[in-house]
Write a protein that holds these residues in place. Structure first.
Motif, mmCIF file in Angstrom:
data_model
loop_
_atom_site.group_PDB
_atom_site.id
_atom_site.type_symbol
_atom_site.label_atom_id
_atom_site.label_comp_id
_atom_site.label_asym_id
_atom_site.label_seq_id
_atom_site.Cartn_x
_atom_site.Cartn_y
_atom_site.Cartn_z
ATOM 1 N N SER A 195 0.684 -0.799 -0.196
ATOM 2 C CA SER A 195 -0.076 -0.040 0.380
ATOM 3 C C SER A 195 1.494 1.653 -0.060
ATOM 4 C CB SER A 195 -0.808 0.106 0.895
ATOM 5 O OG SER A 195 -1.431 2.039 1.696
ATOM 6 N N ARG A 223 -0.219 4.484 -0.170
ATOM 7 C CA ARG A 223 -1.069 5.634 0.825
ATOM 8 C C ARG A 223 0.025 4.779 2.066
ATOM 9 N NH1 ARG A 223 -5.353 6.330 -1.659
ATOM 10 N NH2 ARG A 223 -5.924 5.067 -1.724
ATOM 11 N N LYS A 224 0.653 3.686 2.477
ATOM 12 C CA LYS A 224 0.146 3.641 3.764
ATOM 13 C C LYS A 224 2.254 3.913 4.254
ATOM 14 C CE LYS A 224 -3.327 0.156 5.105
ATOM 15 N NZ LYS A 224 -4.002 -0.884 5.188
#
Length: 676
Positions: free
Chosen positions: A467, A469-470
């Motif tokens: 991810s 985003r993470k």
RNA sequence: GGGCGCGUAGCUCAAACGGAUAGAGCAUCGGAUUUCUAAUCCGACGGUUGCAGGUUCGAGUCCUGCCGCGCCUACCA
């Protein structure tokens, strides 16, 4: 050569059967490869002919064997129960053609092909998933070029979307940096790593307080105004990260011709032109009620046209009309109720441009020059960019496209295809290939190794999705660095006499070979569960294994003081290939013949890869050829061979295998070091 | 719920278009080099191809049903 003979054989068989049974409709002959070389080089199952000819497969096989006239290159045919014709090639003829590198002429279909790959959001560092995309795409480009096709390589840059906006928010709202400060940061090495961490912080910041999402909306809006300070910052960041991506991919010898950007799709009103046509043809319709009220929507690809409409059940394929009954969940919003186009809408416009169907074009300027002087161009908007270059290559307007985009986007891709179809561009839609592949995930062990704490649920999975985003994942440059370090240690210990520079160069070639092979050995639809242990392996089915086979072949010639290419030319000129005959006949020769046969299949496998849009076949083949060669190498001492004629034959074998293995690896973007 | 994909050896994966005895690598165990460098080679072990039906001369592959897993199904991109 193998492929050429296959075609010739298939035609010969059908002609024979037609001659014997005029007027009977026959299926095309299937040409297969027998399970073992002893049986032959081609196999034709005769079962499919049994029914139309009202005869037994064995009888038909016998008929083919007896009646087929001489076919150049074919030595003999044998009938094998329960219904095969096994075909043996004229080995001497074939070896002569191969040794002299004869390439039968081939027809190259007209028209240019556009391959789009990489297309990473320019807001963070590239990760291993992006590597898979770029390596698949680049290899496919090389496959097409090997087959003689003209190819443009494009990398779509979404520089105005949410992801870029998020990093802008990070700089302006969290770090509260000025434009000048950000600019200074972009000059840092690996600025993309900085953004990687910042992007993760922004996501976290949104989660902490939903109010913070306001900043995203404002920023997103501000970016659309090209004259705003925010747009300037977004451009600064996305351009710097984009440059980093190009550098990362350049490490793997991956190059692009053109970088179309979303900002130009907006500023040059590509969408307006597309929107007008989509409305005119009734592809889009205006929703007046429900949750999509006020939006322009399209029927989602793959949803049935008559499953929902009350009065349309069973009425077949009548075109969608405005106001047609498409249930809410079958609707795809193309234009939001605020009048802005979503991602799919812009993609439709972009794809109309690809096929030369939009009636508009980008402006262009040079953006990045590769060490080999090849220029990569980027889109630009004339009023803002005062000097777009007038003299630029002609991009777009192609006859076939391949989009290397992961499987999660297949619905969006199909919707674009359906839009083209709805506009009446069936020809374009038919030549639109979503080159779909699965993601690269991490094994739970790898995730733990990276310092992520895992839930019990995660630990039980076979893989865990990365991810961005993470900030969870393995960055591309980190992996390449680790591969080079690891290869360097091996080279250091094996070749201490070389300079450090030489050893680093070799280590880099090995690292790239390992990485590219690793990404290509899995078929596209298989999720790769990434693990450093597998990826860093240089033994077994790996790139370095295949490279090593070539190094061995080269070292034989080196030791003998012969240049392998010169040797091949001499074989063509001086040595009568008929001399090879006695070494190629008989049971004992099967093992070496198999090596020649495998070497003859480069073009055959390339065609198969293109036809199936699956580069993994090529990796498999490279490994098999290397495997056969290594066994051959072990079994047959060459330089100490007392029979001079046999020695020449063995050397010719090595030269041909070496040449074809180098070619095969080159198509995969893998080069071979001088020593390993 | 609907759409797409997957399920093959202990693990990771092959087997394009239905075809001959389902193959590799890793792991485990046992062997090979005074040789063109062992990042190599040879051997052993390992399979009811998720389950049940069907089509076919023939099914890992096609069809139906079931079980399990993943992804998609936003006025995100």
């Amino acid at each position: 050569m193998y492929r050429h003979l296959e075609h010739r054989l298939a035609e010969g068989i059908l002609q024979t059967l037609h001659r014997r049974h005029p007027g009977v409709t026959l299926p095309t002959a299937v040409i297969e490869q027998p399970p073992k070389v002893e049986l032959g080089d081609f196999a034709i199952p005769t079962f499919p002919f049994a029914k139309p000819l009202r005869s037994s497969p064995l009888k038909i096989a016998e008929e083919i064997r007896a009646e087929a006239g001489p076919i150049e290159g074919v030595a003999e045919m044998q009938v094998a129960p329960p219904g095969y014709v096994n075909v043996k090639l004229d080995r001497t003829w074939m070896a002569a053609a191969l040794a002299t590198d004869q390439k039968p002429p081939t027809e190259i279909p007209p028209g240019k092909i556009l391959v789009e790959h990489t297309s990473i959001n320019p807001n963070k560092a590239a990760h291993i998933g992006h590597l898979r995309n770029a390596i698949l795409g680049d290899t496919f480009v090389r496959l097409l070029r090997y087959a003689g096709r003209e190819v443009d390589v494009q990398n779509y840059i979404d520089n105005t979307g949410v992801q870029v906006a998020d990093v802008v928010v990070g700089f302006t709202h969290i770090e509260k940096k000025s434009g000048a400060e950000i600019e200074a940061l972009t000059r840092q090495p690996r600025f993309d790593y900085y953004c990687w961490d910042l992007y993760a912080r922004v996501s976290h910041w949104y989660e902490q307080d939903k109010q913070n999402l306001q900043a995203r909306l404002q920023t997103l809006h501000a970016i659309e105004d090209p004259n705003s300070e925010t747009a300037a910052i977004a451009d600064l960041i996305s351009t710097a990260v984009l440059r980093r991506h190009l550098e990362t991919m350049d490490r793997l010898d991956i190059e692009y011709d053109f970088l179309p950007r979303e900002s130009e799709i907006l500023h040059l009103q590509f969408w307006d032109a597309a929107f007008a046509k989509l409305k005119e043809r009734g592809v889009l319709f205006y929703e007046t009620e429900g949750k999509n009220k006020g939006c322009w929507v399209m029927r989602r690809a793959g949803t049935s046209k008559n499953s929902v409409g009350k009065d349309r059940v069973g009425t077949g394929d009548s075109p969608v009309q405005p106001g047609d009954n498409v249930s809410e969940e079958d609707q795809k919003v193309i234009v939001r109720s605020n009048g802005t186009a979503g991602y799919v809408g812009k993609d439709i416009a972009y794809h109309m441009w690809k096929f030369g169907l939009l009636g508009r074009d980008f402006a262009y300027r040079k953006f990045y020059r590769y060490p080999n002087q090849h220029d990569c161009w980027i889109s630009t908007t004339p009023p803002d960019d005062r000097n777009p270059e007038k003299d630029h290559p002609h991009f777009g307007d192609v006859s076939e496209i391949y989009n290397v985009i992961d499987a999660r986007q297949s619905e969006a891709q199909n919707t674009v295809i359906e839009a083209l179809r709805g506009l009446g561009h069936n020809e374009a839609a038919d030549h639109y290939t979503h080159f779909s592949y699965e993601m690269v995930a991490l094994t739970p062990r790898c995730a733990a190794e990276l310092g992520y704490t895992l839930s019990d649920e995660d630990r039980a999975r076979s893989y865990i999705e990365v991810s961005g985003r993470k900030g969870f994942g393995v960055k591309a440059d980190d992996l390449i660095d680790r591969l080079i370090d690891s290869a360097k240690k091996e080279v250091d210990s094996r070749h201490p006499q070389l300079t450090d520079e030489e050893r680093l160069k070799i280590a880099t070639q090995i690292a790239i070979g390992a990485l590219r092979y690793f990404m290509l050995k899995y078929t596209k639809q298989s999720v790769i569960a990434f693990d450093f242990k597998d990826a860093l392996s240089f033994e077994g089915e790996t790139g370095p294994y295949a490279q090593y086979a070539v190094v061995r072949a080269t070292s034989i010639f080196k030791k003998a003081g012969i240049d392998p290419d010169e040797f091949s030319r001499d074989v063509a000129r001086n040595i009568s290939p008929a001399n090879f005959a006695k070494f190629l006949t008989g049971e004992a020769a099967n093992e070496i013949w198999e090596l020649w046969l495998t070497a003859s299949k480069t073009r055959y496998v390339v065609d198969q890869c293109i036809a199936t849009a699956e580069p993994a076949h090529l990796a498999k083949r490279a490994f098999q050829m290397a495997q056969l060669f290594n066994a051959f190498y072990h079994r047959h001492p060459i330089l100490s061979e007392p029979d001079e004629k046999r020695k020449q034959f063995l050397l010719a074998t090595v030269a041909v295998v070496r040449r074809e293995l180098i070619r095969t690896l080159a198509v995969m973007g893998i080069t071979v070091p001088p020593v390993m």
